[in-house]
Structure formats: C-alpha cells, structure tokens
Design an enzyme around this catalytic site. Structure first.
Site, PDB file in Angstrom:
ATOM      1  N   GLY A   7      -9.518   8.245   0.954  1.00  0.00           N
ATOM      2  CA  GLY A   7      -8.987   9.592   0.790  1.00  0.00           C
ATOM      3  C   GLY A   7     -10.000  10.626   0.344  1.00  0.00           C
ATOM      4  O   GLY A   7      -9.951  11.776   0.783  1.00  0.00           O
ATOM      5  N   ARG A  60      -6.121   9.180 -10.556  1.00  0.00           N
ATOM      6  CA  ARG A  60      -6.721   9.489  -9.247  1.00  0.00           C
ATOM      7  C   ARG A  60      -5.642   9.858  -8.209  1.00  0.00           C
ATOM      8  O   ARG A  60      -4.595   9.241  -8.120  1.00  0.00           O
ATOM      9  CB  ARG A  60      -7.505   8.265  -8.761  1.00  0.00           C
ATOM     10  CG  ARG A  60      -8.217   8.461  -7.425  1.00  0.00           C
ATOM     11  CD  ARG A  60      -7.417   7.895  -6.267  1.00  0.00           C
ATOM     12  NE  ARG A  60      -8.176   7.932  -5.013  1.00  0.00           N
ATOM     13  CZ  ARG A  60      -7.630   7.698  -3.825  1.00  0.00           C
ATOM     14  NH1 ARG A  60      -6.362   7.406  -3.723  1.00  0.00           N
ATOM     15  NH2 ARG A  60      -8.366   7.761  -2.733  1.00  0.00           N
ATOM     16  N   THR A 104      -1.948   3.142   4.217  1.00  0.00           N
ATOM     17  CA  THR A 104      -1.105   4.331   4.081  1.00  0.00           C
ATOM     18  C   THR A 104      -0.361   4.584   5.377  1.00  0.00           C
ATOM     19  O   THR A 104      -0.934   4.430   6.457  1.00  0.00           O
ATOM     20  CB  THR A 104      -2.009   5.549   3.812  1.00  0.00           C
ATOM     21  OG1 THR A 104      -2.578   5.396   2.535  1.00  0.00           O
ATOM     22  CG2 THR A 104      -1.251   6.859   3.900  1.00  0.00           C
ATOM     23  N   THR A 117      -5.467   7.998   7.331  1.00  0.00           N
ATOM     24  CA  THR A 117      -5.404   6.835   6.457  1.00  0.00           C
ATOM     25  C   THR A 117      -6.847   6.439   6.153  1.00  0.00           C
ATOM     26  O   THR A 117      -7.758   6.774   6.898  1.00  0.00           O
ATOM     27  CB  THR A 117      -4.630   5.672   7.109  1.00  0.00           C
ATOM     28  OG1 THR A 117      -4.647   4.544   6.224  1.00  0.00           O
ATOM     29  CG2 THR A 117      -5.218   5.261   8.436  1.00  0.00           C
ATOM     30  N   GLY A 118      -7.033   5.739   5.052  1.00  0.00           N
ATOM     31  CA  GLY A 118      -8.395   5.321   4.704  1.00  0.00           C
ATOM     32  C   GLY A 118      -8.880   5.990   3.440  1.00  0.00           C
ATOM     33  O   GLY A 118      -8.081   6.447   2.622  1.00  0.00           O
ATOM     34  N   THR A 146       1.871   6.900   0.305  1.00  0.00           N
ATOM     35  CA  THR A 146       0.953   5.825  -0.072  1.00  0.00           C
ATOM     36  C   THR A 146       1.014   5.515  -1.565  1.00  0.00           C
ATOM     37  O   THR A 146       1.435   6.365  -2.360  1.00  0.00           O
ATOM     38  CB  THR A 146      -0.502   6.247   0.260  1.00  0.00           C
ATOM     39  OG1 THR A 146      -1.378   5.135   0.101  1.00  0.00           O
ATOM     40  CG2 THR A 146      -0.989   7.370  -0.629  1.00  0.00           C
ATOM     41  N   ASP A 160      -5.957  11.625  -0.528  1.00  0.00           N
ATOM     42  CA  ASP A 160      -5.763  12.664   0.491  1.00  0.00           C
ATOM     43  C   ASP A 160      -4.296  12.848   0.896  1.00  0.00           C
ATOM     44  O   ASP A 160      -3.909  13.915   1.367  1.00  0.00           O
ATOM     45  CB  ASP A 160      -6.564  12.306   1.742  1.00  0.00           C
ATOM     46  CG  ASP A 160      -6.137  10.948   2.315  1.00  0.00           C
ATOM     47  OD1 ASP A 160      -5.996   9.982   1.526  1.00  0.00           O
ATOM     48  OD2 ASP A 160      -5.930  10.855   3.535  1.00  0.00           O
ATOM     49  N   SER A 162       0.814  -1.212   0.000  1.00  0.00           N
ATOM     50  CA  SER A 162       0.000   0.000   0.000  1.00  0.00           C
ATOM     51  C   SER A 162       0.847   1.262   0.000  1.00  0.00           C
ATOM     52  O   SER A 162       0.305   2.367   0.032  1.00  0.00           O
ATOM     53  CB  SER A 162      -0.897  -0.009   1.240  1.00  0.00           C
ATOM     54  OG  SER A 162      -0.104  -0.338   2.359  1.00  0.00           O
TER      55      SER A 162
HETATM   56  C1  SD4 Z   1      -5.821   7.243  -0.351  1.00  0.00           C
HETATM   57  N1  SD4 Z   1      -5.673   7.440   2.047  1.00  0.00           N
HETATM   58  O1  SD4 Z   1      -5.123   7.320  -1.356  1.00  0.00           O
HETATM   59  C2  SD4 Z   1      -5.209   6.683   0.916  1.00  0.00           C
HETATM   60  C3  SD4 Z   1      -5.637   5.281   0.969  1.00  0.00           C
HETATM   61  C4  SD4 Z   1      -4.929   4.509   1.925  1.00  0.00           C
HETATM   62  O2  SD4 Z   1      -3.343   2.747   1.751  1.00  0.00           O
HETATM   63  O3  SD4 Z   1      -5.005   4.748   3.092  1.00  0.00           O
HETATM   64  N2  SD4 Z   1      -4.193   3.555   1.273  1.00  0.00           N
HETATM   65  O4  SD4 Z   1      -7.007   7.532  -0.328  1.00  0.00           O
END
Ligand code: SD4
Length: 320
Positions: free
Chosen positions: A235, A209, A181, A232-233, A199, A212, A78
C-alpha cells in the site's frame, strides 16, 4: 453550391449514421453487467455482485454486497473477520467505496466491526465527510447499528504468535506474498460504475499503520465518465503514485485499461531501480466494458464475471 462543397456536405451526412451506430454499440456494450475483482476470493465476491446486477441493482449495491462476502469469511486472512492482526495482535481494517456520481467514503484503522465497507458507505451517504478513522470510525459505526465483535480468529492469532516469536528487529511486516486485499469494480445495467476496496492491511503492521485501501485515488478510484481502478499489494507504494487515480487518468488519456495498469506499475518499478521486492497489482474497468489487470510480479490473479461466466485469470508480472 459548388461541387466541392456539395461533396463535403455529402461526406458529413454520410458519416453521421456511422457515428450514431458506433454510439449505440458503446451503449449496448456498457449495459452488459460485469464485475472484476482481485485474487481467488474475488470469484465468490463477483458471484454475489452479479446477483445484484442481474436483478437490476446498482453497481454500488453490487460492489458492497460482493466484498462483504470476503469480509465475512474467516478463511480469508487478509480481509475483515479473520484478518491477520497488527504487531500488537489487533485486527485493524481499512475500506473504501465510490459510487458513479463521484461520491466517496472510507474508514481506516477500524477495529471490531466486521463490515468496514458498509461503514464506509454510511460515511459516504450519511455525512459530508469522506474518511473516518480509529475510535471515531468505530463509534460512528456503533451509532449506525453496527455490532462490535471480536474479529481475531484462532488461526490468525496463532500466526501472529508465531510471527512474534520469530520476528527479527527490522521485520515489521508479514511475508511479502501476504496481500489479498479485495478490490471490486462493477458496471450495472444502466452502464454505471462503482468500486469498493477492503482489507486488514499488511499482516503484523506497526500499530496505527494505514495502507492504500481507504485512500481515495490510491486503493480505489471511480470516474463514471471514464472507468474505475482498484489496487492490491504494498500500500505504501500505491499511495506514493496515487495508483488507482493514475490508472483512471491514463485511461482518460487514451491508454487501454491494460496499458494503463502497466504504465502505473512502471512508475513504481522505476522508483525502485527496476526491481522492487514487493508486489502491487491493479485492475481496471473502462466505461465501454473493456478491462485490464497487471502486476509487478507473477502470482496475481483476478476474477472476471461477465457473459454468464465467472473465471479466475492469472497475470504475468511485468518484471517476472
Ligand atoms: C495494504 N494494499 O494495506 C494493502 C495490502 C494488501 O491484503 O493488499 N493486503 O497495503
């Protein structure tokens, strides 16, 4: 002087030493180096960051060194090298960094460069821009000595091929639990705070794309007077609430780091009728060394290193 005035003055004089003592306490506590980061691989990242902090390095050097461990590890699918690719099979990386003076640098949609966080730092320190993307970011990196290399490992290629074979029409992204991330926040012996976030973004995302993580105020925010936050999560949802900036601003208003993370998540939860189907988590570090971490759903872990300990903590979701 009337007796009443004398008592008032006396009170003021008596209160002063307590205030001074409290300040000294705060300063002492803030001089304890510490690192907090997201997910299991945060443990190794923290360890590296602490090496820098304990040898009197800056919080900025610490966060960069820390997240570079995750970026270089092909087993972490990731972040950086070995990250899962986009829908076209290209590994595209997003990263940001902020120092204790409020300077910021970031890169997005960067390909074939293993350490996007270091490119972000170069943007911050050697240009008067904040963000470079795509080929521009890559050319900038190459002109600053970074090597081009293939970041797609066999393992990530295999999972991409599998996704392509099974994809449904509406399925643009990888599984919902795919969000590891790394955001890392650190405080150095001087009490200064810095942060980094890096990330490969959502697996199998639509090419082009950006999430965040490279957006200052969304995936990362540092205000050395108050503290720092990282995300994280999902985005897209973090961007919509300027999540990390929000966490820091809530701490400025007096929320504890923990309550600030929860309140920021609450904004997203209520936009999704109380039951979002995705995950977001925030970590926060306040100037006095207090920390917070919260997630929408169960499963999130953060790594905290301070007082000679580097441990992983599980977080209950705010809705399950
Ligand atoms: C995103 N926050 O690109 C990141 C996703 C994530 O490991 O946490 N990926 O949206």
């Amino acid at each position: 002087m009337e007796r009443r005035d004398f008592i008032k003055t006396g009170l003021v004089t008596a209160a002063a030493p307590t205030l001074i003592l409290a300040d000294i306490e705060t300063i002492k506590r803030s001089r304890k180096p510490m690192a907090i980061s997201t997910w299991n691989h945060g443990i190794n990242a923290n360890e590296e960051a602490m090496k820098v902090l304990l040898s009197e390095g800056s919080a900025l050097d610490a966060v960069e060194a820390g997240v570079k461990i995750s970026e270089a590890d092909p087993a972490i699918q990731s972040v950086g090298f070995g990250g899962r690719p986009d829908g076209d099979g290209h590994v595209t990386l997003d990263a940001s960094i902020m120092d204790s003076k409020g300077n910021a640098g970031s890169v997005a949609y960067l390909q074939n460069i293993k350490h996007p966080v270091s490119v972000a730092r170069k943007v911050m320190e050697e240009t008067d821009h904040v963000m470079l993307v795509g080929n521009g970011a890559k050319n900038f990196a190459i002109s600053h000595g970074f090597k081009e290399e293939n970041l797609l490992t066999e393992e990530s290629r295999t999972s991409w091929l599998k996704w392509k074979k099974n994809r449904r029409k509406k399925d643009d992204f990888g599984p919902n639990d795919d969000h590891d991330t790394i955001s890392l926040l650190a405080q150095d012996l001087e009490g200064n705070i810095a942060g980094a976030c890096t990330t490969s973004g959502l697996a199998f995302k639509i090419p082009g794309r950006v999430g965040d993580s490279p957006i200052i105020g969304a995936g990362l925010y540092v205000d050395n007077e108050i503290g720092a936050a990282g995300a994280t999560g999902r985005g897209e949802e973090v961007i919509k609430v300027a999540g990390s900036f929000l966490v820091v601003e809530l701490m400025r208003q007096g929320y504890t780091p923990q309550d600030a993370c929860k309140e920021a998540l609450g904004r997203t939860v209520s936009r999704h009728d109380g039951n979002p189907k995705f995950q977001i988590a925030y970590i926060a570090l306040r100037k006095d060394g207090a920390i917070g971490a919260a997630a929408i759903r169960k499963g999130f872990k953060y790594a905290l290193s301070s007082d000679n300990q580097n441990k992983l903590y599980s977080v209950k979701g705010i809705i399950n």
